[in-house]
Design an enzyme around this catalytic site. Structure first.
Site, short mmCIF file in Angstrom:
data_model
loop_
_atom_site.label_atom_id
_atom_site.label_comp_id
_atom_site.label_asym_id
_atom_site.label_seq_id
_atom_site.Cartn_x
_atom_site.Cartn_y
_atom_site.Cartn_z
N LYS A 125 0.86 -1.36 -0.06
CA LYS A 125 -0.02 0.03 0.06
C LYS A 125 0.91 1.29 -0.10
O LYS A 125 2.10 1.16 0.20
CB LYS A 125 -0.93 0.06 1.23
CG LYS A 125 -0.19 0.07 2.50
CD LYS A 125 -1.17 -0.29 3.70
CE LYS A 125 -0.25 -0.27 4.98
NZ LYS A 125 -0.89 -0.83 6.12
N TYR A 153 12.71 31.15 7.45
CA TYR A 153 11.53 31.25 7.88
C TYR A 153 11.53 31.58 9.34
O TYR A 153 12.07 30.61 10.12
CB TYR A 153 10.51 30.49 7.50
CG TYR A 153 9.91 30.68 6.05
CD1 TYR A 153 9.38 32.07 5.41
CD2 TYR A 153 9.91 29.55 5.21
CE1 TYR A 153 9.02 32.06 4.13
CE2 TYR A 153 9.54 29.65 3.88
CZ TYR A 153 9.16 30.95 3.51
OH TYR A 153 8.71 30.94 1.90
C1 LIG Z 1 0.03 -1.89 6.93
C2 LIG Z 1 -0.50 -2.82 7.23
C3 LIG Z 1 0.34 -4.07 7.69
C4 LIG Z 1 1.69 -3.81 7.36
O1 LIG Z 1 2.41 -3.28 8.54
P1 LIG Z 1 3.99 -3.23 8.52
O2 LIG Z 1 4.16 -2.58 9.97
O3 LIG Z 1 4.25 -2.12 7.87
O4 LIG Z 1 4.65 -4.45 8.49
C5 LIG Z 1 -0.36 -5.18 7.89
N1 LIG Z 1 -1.51 -5.38 8.19
C6 LIG Z 1 -2.27 -4.43 8.16
C7 LIG Z 1 -3.78 -4.49 8.39
C8 LIG Z 1 -1.96 -3.15 7.70
O5 LIG Z 1 -2.76 -2.18 7.54
#
Ligand SMILES: *Cc1c(COP(=O)(O)O)cnc(C)c1O
Length: 391
Positions: free
Chosen positions: A61, A280
């Site tokens: 993702k 800034y």
């Molecule tokens: C993002 C996510 C993961 C992966 O998590 P990491 O800590 O990056 O390994 C796994 N399961 C779910 C449901 C997630 O939302």
């Protein structure tokens, strides 16, 4: 396991960086983001070996945590990964285009309106509530869709998922009728803190859920979960950040290989008199005659604005000619300033690159200096670097 008929090779080669849409050329860009696909594949294999005989999926993702969903999916497919998790259908489409045969789960759930998208991509929704389950059942019944879904049960995070009571109430139906549930999953809230009492509680509750849904595959662990306890492995693990080199074992040495390197150009080097302020809000004042390198990277490039020097906090550092130099003053959208006074004049020149992440300056260290986590640094890198995907 239901698979899409094979029409094309399982994985396409990663696109050339130069021809990837939206990837600025080296000379147009503010700097270079190098993504080491070999390291990502090696990290995947490390996790595969650890959780064997369980299966290791990949969470891609957020554009594969900023590393490029197309390229990362292709590299992980080639490394043997068969199951991918994304947040949105739009991401599932990208994965499907590269991994024709893969199982793809969409974490953010199902809605009737999105039904056709799941058919088009042959992706599996992660059902996060009874309402979603009802819509899914209706969709499957009315369309005859042969695809599957996962059922997400909440065990203490209170984000998404059915409650344990809801899951218990429907378990016998799910097992006896045709709901096309291929996976039962939950998510750990505190896995990066091994001593947190919620971990044991979630592991125990998930064990109960697994017994309610016996015969259906199960999944609990994210990256830190994999390093918490083997009881979290179940049938499938879902690492994200560890693939991209983030440390899944905070406060211990990182077992993963670093996967990204970020460099940006020096636009100019200027002298600043003692008592003069930089940036800034004039938040940093030179206490001596100083030399300041102005860098072509700012918060639009993922350098957190909170990263700048503030009194009483250790500064965020950038590597200039191999030496750590502090960011001074506020980080702007496109620029930031480094104090390079301690470097030889000849070591800091216009057009030279400095290293924001890499060469021993780790992703986790950079995140900590900015008061955030590796996940946010990765997903904030932006679109202005020239990206190179290294095989
Ligand atoms: C993002 C996510 C993961 C992966 O998590 P990491 O800590 O990056 O390994 C796994 N399961 C779910 C449901 C997630 O939302």
């Amino acid at each position: 396991m239901a698979r899409q008929p094979q029409t094309q090779p399982a994985s396409a080669p990663p696109p050339e960086s130069a021809t990837t849409p939206g990837n600025p050329s080296l000379h147009d860009a503010n700097g270079i983001l190098t993504i080491d696909l070999g390291a990502i594949a090696a990290n995947y294999k490390t996790l595969v070996a650890r959780v064997m005989p369980g299966e290791c999926a990949a969470v891609v993702k957020g554009d594969a945590y900023g590393c490029g969903i197309d390229q990362v999916t292709a590299a992980l497919s080639a490394a043997g990964c068969k199951t991918f998790f994304v947040a949105h259908l739009s991401e599932a489409r990208r994965v499907r285009a590269v991994a024709r045969e893969a199982v793809i789960y969409v974490l953010n759930g199902f809605s009737s309106a999105a039904g056709q998208g799941f058919v088009d991509t042959y992706a599996r929704p992660v059902i996060n509530s009874l309402v979603e389950l009802a819509e899914w059942d209706h969709f499957v019944a009315t369309t005859g869709f042969s695809g599957s879904a996962a059922l997400h049960v909440d065990t203490g995070m209170n984000r998404l998922g059915l409650s344990i009571e809801e899951a218990a109430a429907i378990a016998s139906h799910i097992r006896s009728e045709s709901h096309h549930i291929a996976l039962v999953m939950s998510h750990l809230a505190c896995a990066e803190r091994p001593d947190h009492p919620l971990n044991d509680q979630q592991i125990r509750q998930f064990r109960e859920i697994r017994s309610l849904f016996r015969g259906i595959s199960s999944s609990l662990a994210n990256s830190p979960g994999i390093f918490l306890d083997p009881s979290t492995y179940c049938d499938l693990v879902r690492p994200g950040v560890a693939l991209y080199g983030g440390n899944p074992t905070p406060r211990k040495p990182n077992p993963m290989r670093p996967a990204i390197e970020v460099k940006a150009h020096i636009l100019q080097v200027r002298n600043v008199s003692r008592g003069a302020a930089v940036g800034y809000g004039s938040t940093w004042t030179a206490r001596r005659e100083s030399r300041i390198a102005v860098i072509a990277a700012g918060y639009a490039d993922g350098v957190m604005r909170a990263a700048a020097i503030t009194e009483g906090k250790s500064p965020r550092e950038v590597l200039v000619a191999g030496k750590r130099c502090p960011i001074v003053g506020r980080v702007s959208m496109d620029l930031m300033a480094l104090d390079v006074t301690d470097l030889p004049v000849s070591a800091v020149r216009r057009d030279q690159t400095v290293t924001l992440i890499g060469e021993g300056l780790t992703l986790d260290e950079v995140a900590e200096q900015a008061g955030t986590i590796s996940y946010e640094v990765l997903t904030s890198l932006g679109r202005r670097y020239h990206r190179i995907w290294k095989a």
